[in-house]
Design an enzyme around this catalytic site. Structure first.
Site, PDB file in Angstrom:
ATOM      1  N   GLY A 103       0.793  -1.227   0.000  1.00 24.15           N
ATOM      2  CA  GLY A 103       0.000   0.000   0.000  1.00 24.15           C
ATOM      3  C   GLY A 103       0.821   1.270   0.000  1.00 24.15           C
ATOM      4  N   GLU A 140       7.946  -0.762  11.619  1.00 24.97           N
ATOM      5  CA  GLU A 140       7.749  -2.037  12.299  1.00 24.97           C
ATOM      6  C   GLU A 140       9.002  -2.512  13.054  1.00 24.97           C
ATOM      7  OE1 GLU A 140       4.798  -4.918  10.571  1.00 24.97           O
ATOM      8  OE2 GLU A 140       5.735  -4.153   8.748  1.00 24.97           O
TER       9      GLU A 140
END
Length: 210
Positions: free
Chosen positions: A37, A162
């Site tokens: 995305g 992350e």
């Protein structure tokens, strides 16, 4: 602020196309969405590692292409799943990127805030050689050391891609505590998959691959 921003890798289709969003200063913003995305792409663009194919990327009212990167980098901290450590001593790793030479008090505080007390248990302490890519440290220790480096750098903008994804639950808990201190009074942009990260964000931006 991203204004009508587009980006593609080489001859591939656009990862981002006419994408616009404003990110609030001094708040924690989470980027969420499926793989592909554009979350990591946005991080790399914000970090100045890549330039947009089209559109504008404004930082504090200035177009990023008009900013000297050597004057921009001291103001950002970028942490990914791969801890940013290098072959050398713990001390050399801690001091790398700091805008000015920190005092011993500053170093001690950074170690404590980043949950890096393991340093004091090593035979040579802060003078310990960690080996190429930090091979002599565990993954969690390397990540906490990378966080301590950001404390000493003291940037206004923190980018997190992350950074806890590869950690075990014990290390993740320690890193999470370190983040609580790190986020104070800073602009934080984090790629998030864990619900807890999303829940604690001030703003959430959902990206979907069209």
């Amino acid at each position: 602020e991203l204004k009508n921003l587009s980006f593609s890798y080489h001859s591939q289709s656009s990862v981002l196309e006419n994408f616009s969003v404003k990110i609030s200063w001094g708040k924690k913003t989470a980027l969420v969405g499926r793989s592909g995305g554009g979350k990591t792409t946005i991080m790399k663009l914000l970090a100045g590692y890549m330039r947009p194919s089209d559109g504008e990327l404004m930082i504090d009212g200035q177009e990023i292409t008009s900013i000297r990167l050597d004057s921009y980098y001291p103001h950002i901290g970028y942490l990914t799943q791969e801890p940013s450590v290098f072959d050398g001593t713990i001390e050399e790793n801690l001091l790398y990127g700091a805008r000015e030479k920190p005092s011993q008090k500053d170093i001690k505080r950074a170690i404590e805030l980043a949950e890096c007390q393991f340093i004091y248990e090593l035979e040579h302490g802060i003078k310990t050689e960690i080996g190429e890519r930090g091979v002599r440290l565990s993954w969690g220790q390397k990540q906490r050391l990378a966080i301590a480096k950001i404390f000493l750098k003291n940037p206004e903008i923190i980018l997190l891609d992350e950074p806890t994804a590869a950690l075990d639950s014990y290390s993740e808990e320690k890193v999470a505590r370190a983040f609580e201190h790190l986020f104070e009074w800073r602009t934080v942009i984090v790629i998030a998959h864990r619900l807890q990260t999303v829940k604690s964000a001030d703003d959430i931006i959902v990206l979907e691959k069209w």
